[in-house]
Scaffold this active site. Structure first.
Site, short mmCIF file in Angstrom:
data_model
loop_
_atom_site.label_atom_id
_atom_site.label_comp_id
_atom_site.label_asym_id
_atom_site.label_seq_id
_atom_site.Cartn_x
_atom_site.Cartn_y
_atom_site.Cartn_z
N SER A 1 0.80 -0.96 0.12
CA SER A 1 0.05 0.11 0.01
C SER A 1 0.85 1.39 0.04
O SER A 1 1.73 1.34 -0.93
CB SER A 1 -0.99 -0.01 1.17
OG SER A 1 -1.97 0.87 1.06
N ASP B 1 -8.40 -4.67 -6.33
CA ASP B 1 -8.35 -3.86 -5.49
C ASP B 1 -8.96 -2.68 -5.60
O ASP B 1 -8.82 -1.90 -6.52
CB ASP B 1 -6.73 -3.61 -5.51
CG ASP B 1 -6.33 -2.78 -4.32
OD1 ASP B 1 -7.26 -2.27 -3.52
OD2 ASP B 1 -5.02 -2.80 -4.06
N HIS C 1 -6.69 -5.48 -1.89
CA HIS C 1 -5.59 -4.75 -1.55
C HIS C 1 -4.66 -5.62 -0.41
O HIS C 1 -5.05 -5.78 0.75
CB HIS C 1 -6.34 -3.71 -0.75
CG HIS C 1 -5.26 -2.34 -0.42
ND1 HIS C 1 -4.68 -1.75 -1.37
CD2 HIS C 1 -4.92 -1.77 0.80
CE1 HIS C 1 -3.95 -1.00 -1.13
NE2 HIS C 1 -3.99 -1.24 0.35
#
Length: 679
Positions: A499, A586, A618
């Site tokens: 991330s 995602d 994600h």
């Protein structure tokens, strides 16, 4: 000047041979811990106790997929599976207030459109409470004395906003309580009555409005701007509704725990710490009054409020089983579930009887790691170039810290492992990536760079508009510290993260191309314009905060800043090996974020390896996919840093991994891809 790919492979094979020889000669090197023991399913996890104390539940594999299991509290050996998910693991579950059923949420392929499910603990009867397409359920409120209802939020009418509904757990009937046309969230009391509504402000802060009889007041009673937006929020009412707790940084730096008298508005400080925000609270379930709070600076610690739980916390601390966390309790507060984390051994969960002051072990989360060569984690305070203190965590391989004192005996290759968010933080405790990488021969350093949360609003705000600049400088300063301390050498440092940590990896490779030997990006954004364009619609309330803290795409200055800080537009500067992993579904960091930079690098003939998981979002939830990516990553790191690796083997074939680009950039990957395709 870039070497041709054949030369890179030859160099990689040579490095593999050299590293294998060196480690074979080092008798202190521990045995390899199998990837599956670190990244496979836990044996048991996520324990919960029913409000009446009659049942225990936890997550455990059923035919290889994490499901909910239940057992009578008097005899946990009689556990049985309650749910039957076949592909997507269940990652959290909780008991209904009446103790009749276990509730859980799950999505499809990582799309984060979570549905709410319930299964009766006695009969196994299952139902879907929110069977709506493209809808994400939120829990708004529960009650200690109203047993048959919950308040939930649903965004099936308008994807941006969650309307509030009362859910009858017996019939499944949904009754609209509040139609939401622009509020970030609501707070209910123990009567399941909405009492506060929060609305995002144009400056990135929030206004809080009182609610009466379902109506929102015309003017806010609490208002604050951007600086307090991540450190100030209501923390719940006492059960009589007379006191409202706040985590509050207004007029101070770190967030204090405050109690507000609802009738008079008077605020009283319950707990504060000059170095860290007050974290979670431990409340009396009968009264809702706070009995302890957590402070997490270098490590987590509970602080008692009054005497109600002081002796209990002292007893748990005296057990010397590692850091402990109270994870659940019965409705009368007589029994707690307590998790202990010793770091150098797998965590365990225990039932604590407060009256008898006894601990009964429920399970060890990963018994396969009992006796494994796990290593300590060391909290460090590192100074940034401008004087800010960066709370960081260092893990050293056994080969570099024979006496386990946290000081490197000799420099070894290092992986800088960067947390996501960025409005989150790294913590002390067992960390599978730290243990895996240390076992492969690498030091691992995780840094709470500016912008991280938990250390006061000043530290968080110091990261505003500093993506790829001062936030990145903090990471570089931490690497310099590690070199000075003899942990590593400047030429043997990789950067890795997911991330925001993936963004930091791309920024490191593109903006400071000579600082890192290689990088591993997991679901990291490469283009801040497209990142902001594709954030989920239900993040609408946070848009202004994104713009204020990252850069505003609606202004010329903001657009210039976003372009300058996007690694995509400096992809041609990348010259060291890069591995990218991405979930196709995602909703936060769209798959396009990875595809764009891979395409840009490929157009310049810059080597990059790119792996996509079509059933992930994600991050990677399915253990088969986690194991497969770890297999590729450690074989990618080996020629770069010179550590150890298990062969990739059949891990790709057991996963859904699709190698979209650069299979020849990782030793053994092309063969694994071919073997997977042949099956």
């Amino acid at each position: 000047m870039l070497l041709r790919r054949s030369h890179l492979l030859a160099a990689g094979l040579a490095a593999m041979l050299l590293s294998t020889t060196a480690l074979a000669a080092d008798t202190a090197a521990p045995p390899l811990i199998e990837r599956a023991k670190l990244f496979g399913n836990p044996d048991k996890a996520g324990a919960q106790i029913s409000p009446d104390g009659q049942w225990l539940s936890w997550l455990a594999p059923r035919d290889g997929v994490l499901n909910v299991w239940v057992a009578p509290a008097r005899d946990p050996s009689q556990a049985r599976p309650l749910t039957n998910e076949r592909t997507r693991p269940i990652r959290s579950a909780f008991w209904s207030p009446d103790a009749a059923m276990v509730l859980y949420v799950n999505d499809t392929g990582g799309d984060e459109n979570f549905k709410l499910y319930g299964v009766n603990a006695a009969t196994g009867a299952a139902r879907t409470f929110t069977d709506f397409p493209k809808t994400r359920v939120q829990l708004v409120g529960t009650s200690h004395h109203i047993k048959d209802r919950l308040l939930i939020g649903l965004n099936n009418r308008d994807a941006r906003w969650h309307d509030v509904y009362s859910l009858d757990l017996g019939t499944g009937k949904l009754t609209e309580v509040m139609r939401n046309d622009g509020y970030a969230g609501f707070l209910a009391d123990d009567n399941l009555v909405l009492r506060l509504a929060a609305k995002a402000r144009d400056d990135g802060g929030y206004d809080y409005f009182k609610m009466t009889d379902g109506k929102v007041a015309a003017t806010p009673t609490v208002s604050f701007g951007l600086d307090d937006s991540l450190t100030t929020a209501p923390a719940g009412f006492t059960n009589d509704g007379k006191t409202l707790y706040w985590l509050d940084s207004r007029g101070r730096d770190t967030a204090a725990l405050m109690a507000q008298d609802v009738a008079t508005g008077k605020m009283t400080v319950i707990g504060e710490n000059p170095k860290a925000d007050i974290g979670g609270t431990l409340t009396d379930p009968v009264t809702g009054k706070v009995e302890a709070y957590a402070v997490n600076y270098l490590t987590n610690d509970y602080v008692a409020v009054g005497d109600a739980v002081k002796a209990d916390l002292a007893f748990l601390k005296s057990q010397n089983k590692g850091e402990f966390y109270v994870t659940d309790q019965t409705a009368d507060g007589t029994k707690w579930l307590v998790a202990f984390d010793p770091v150098t051994a797998p965590s365990s969960t225990w039932v604590y009887d407060r009256a008898q002051r006894t601990l009964t072990e429920l399970f060890v989360t990963r018994p396969q790691l009992v006796g494994a060569p796990l290593v300590p984690m060391w909290p460090e305070e590192i100074k940034a170039r401008d004087g800010l203190t960066l709370v960081s965590y260092l893990t050293l391989p056994k080969t570099a810290d024979a006496n386990a004192d946290g000081k490197a005996d000799r420099p070894v290759p290092m992986v800088l492992f960067v947390h996501g968010g960025p409005w989150a933080r790294d913590d002390y405790g067992y960390h599978p990536y730290h243990q895996w990488l240390a076992n492969r021969g690498y030091a691992v350093l995780s840094v709470n760079f500016r912008g991280s949360t938990g250390f006061g609003k000043g530290f968080t705000s110091a990261g505003d508009l500093q993506w790829g600049r001062k936030m990145h400088d903090d990471l570089l300063d931490a690497v310099d510290w590690a070199v000075t301390e003899g942990v590593t050498t400047r030429d043997k440092v990789a950067i890795m993260g997911g991330s925001y940590g993936g963004y930091a990896t791309l920024a490191g490779m593109a903006f400071t191309p000579d600082r890192f030997a290689c990088g591993v990006d997991i679901v990291g954004p490469s283009n801040l314009f497209t990142l902001l364009q594709t954030i989920p619609p239900y993040w609408e309330a946070g848009k202004q905060q994104f713009y204020k803290r990252m850069g505003d795409p609606n202004t010329e200055a903001g657009r210039a800043l976003l372009k300058e800080r996007s690694p995509l537009f400096a992809a041609d500067k990348i010259k060291r090996p890069l591995l990218i992993g991405q979930g196709a579904n995602d909703p936060r960091v769209n798959v396009r974020e990875s595809q764009q930079i891979v395409d840009a690098m490929a157009a310049k003939n810059i080597p990059v390896t790119y792996i996509v998981f079509p059933d992930e979002g994600h991050g990677f939830a399915r253990p088969e996919n986690n194991i497969a990516f770890a297999a590729v990553a450690e074989n990618f790191l080996q020629p770069c840093l010179g550590g150890r690796a298990e062969p990739i083997g059949d891990t790709l074939a057991k996963s859904t991994a699709q190698t979209e680009h650069g299979a020849d950039g990782v030793p053994g990957l092309a063969q694994a891809v071919a073997a997977s395709a042949a099956k």
